[in-house]
Design a protein around this motif. Structure first.
Motif, mmCIF file in Angstrom:
data_model
loop_
_atom_site.group_PDB
_atom_site.id
_atom_site.type_symbol
_atom_site.label_atom_id
_atom_site.label_comp_id
_atom_site.label_asym_id
_atom_site.label_seq_id
_atom_site.Cartn_x
_atom_site.Cartn_y
_atom_site.Cartn_z
ATOM 1 N N LYS A 58 22.143 41.960 -24.442
ATOM 2 C CA LYS A 58 21.174 42.369 -25.464
ATOM 3 C C LYS A 58 21.814 43.424 -26.370
ATOM 4 O O LYS A 58 22.631 44.237 -25.924
ATOM 5 N N ALA A 68 23.055 47.288 -22.208
ATOM 6 C CA ALA A 68 22.877 46.820 -23.588
ATOM 7 C C ALA A 68 24.011 47.302 -24.490
ATOM 8 O O ALA A 68 24.505 48.425 -24.333
ATOM 9 N N ASP A 76 18.153 42.669 -30.528
ATOM 10 C CA ASP A 76 17.182 42.223 -29.523
ATOM 11 C C ASP A 76 16.169 43.323 -29.213
ATOM 12 O O ASP A 76 15.036 43.045 -28.844
#
Ligand code: NAD
Length: 261
Positions: A6, A30, A86
């Motif tokens: 992400k 992430a 995202d």
């Protein structure tokens, strides 16, 4: 909980709460796109340090959040170079304190622009990409001042109440697109934004900064301690998790009981 794969754009992540949230998201795997003002060398050191510490990709875009075109360009850059956004954390914010009758018009416009309109422009820019992926998390950093007011903070309180309204609309519009939108409402967090208010209060009342901090806390919060950027990061990571997939349109407080009164 893994956010590997992400990409998280955290606005205003060169300092304070935004940096705490960025660190927590990177800790969960992430990739990051940092944003915010500051000394270019210090920002580059932070960017490179995060990439090395957490083994994730970390970019930086210095978009001025008061400029809608710059916000759209930053999201386009994330799409072109990082694979999209995202997770959007709308965190950048400023404060200005004065009674309404003395509140400078340009400070009103600046606080509304950065604390509220930027949330709209950022959200608008990321929605098409999130819809295409069928997954997204929008986290708006509001405030206890999104739920209750304090004197001398007209623009800030109006902006933060507006953020909660915008969060609810976002949640409803995207309810069946795999995208959630929530707000986090911190109480006092000891960041540069609050440090400046503490110093002003200490000077005005002729007291120490420590005494001003105690006054700030005890006037507003039953729990007389600051929340931390790290704890807010933990809440943001939770909101990105599968367990939070049906939590949407919610103002989540972390305020030491401020708004329980
Ligand atoms: P901070 O001053 O430490 O950080 C603010 C960040 O926003 C910095 O990275 C700064 O560079 C960035 N920023 C400011 N103007 C910008 C602009 N025009 N364009 C791009 N970036 C810009 O403040 P903080 O306390 O970490 O605040 C972060 C958010 O949390 C704000 O939205 C604030 O309202 C909210 N908040 C803070 C507290 C608190 O007690 N500190 C409490 C509730 C809510």
């Amino acid at each position: 909980m893994s956010l590997k794969g992400k990409v998280a754009l955290v606005t205003g992540s060169t300092s304070g709460i935004g940096l705490g949230i960025a660190r927590a998201l990177a800790g969960a795997g992430a990739d990051l796109l940092l944003n915010g003002f500051g000394d270019p060398a210090a920002i580059e050191a932070e960017r490179a340090g995060l990439a090395q510490e957490f083994g994730v990709r970390v970019g930086y875009d210095g978009a001025d959040m008061s400029k809608p075109a710059a916000i759209a360009a930053m999201v386009a850059k994330a799409e072109a170079t990082m694979g999209g956004v995202d997770i959007l954390v709308n965190n950048a914010g400023i404060q200005f304190v004065a009674p309404i009758e003395d509140f400078p018009d340009d400070r009103w416009d600046a606080v509304i622009g950065i604390n509220l309109s930027a949330v709209f422009h950022g959200t608008k820019a990321v929605i098409p990409g999130m819809k295409k992926k069928g997954w997204g998390r929008i986290i708006n950093i509001a405030s206890a001042h999104g739920l209750v007011a304090s004197a001398q903070k007209a623009a800030y309180v109006a902006a933060k109440h507006g953020v909660l309204g915008l969060t609810k609309v976002t949640a409803i519009e995207l309810a069946n697109d795999g995208i959630t939108a929530n707000a986090i409402c911190p109480g006092w967090v000891l960041t540069p934004l609050v440090q400046r208010q503490l110093e002003a209060r200490a000077q005005q009342d002729g007291i120490s900064v420590e005494a001003a901090a105690n006054a700030f806390l005890s006037e507003k919060q039953p729990m007389t301690k600051f929340s931390t950027p790290e704890a807010l990061g933990g809440l943001a990571v939770f909101l990105c998790s599968d367990a939070a997939a049906t939590i949407t349109g919610v103002p989540m407080t972390m305020d030491g009981g401020w708004t329980a009164q």
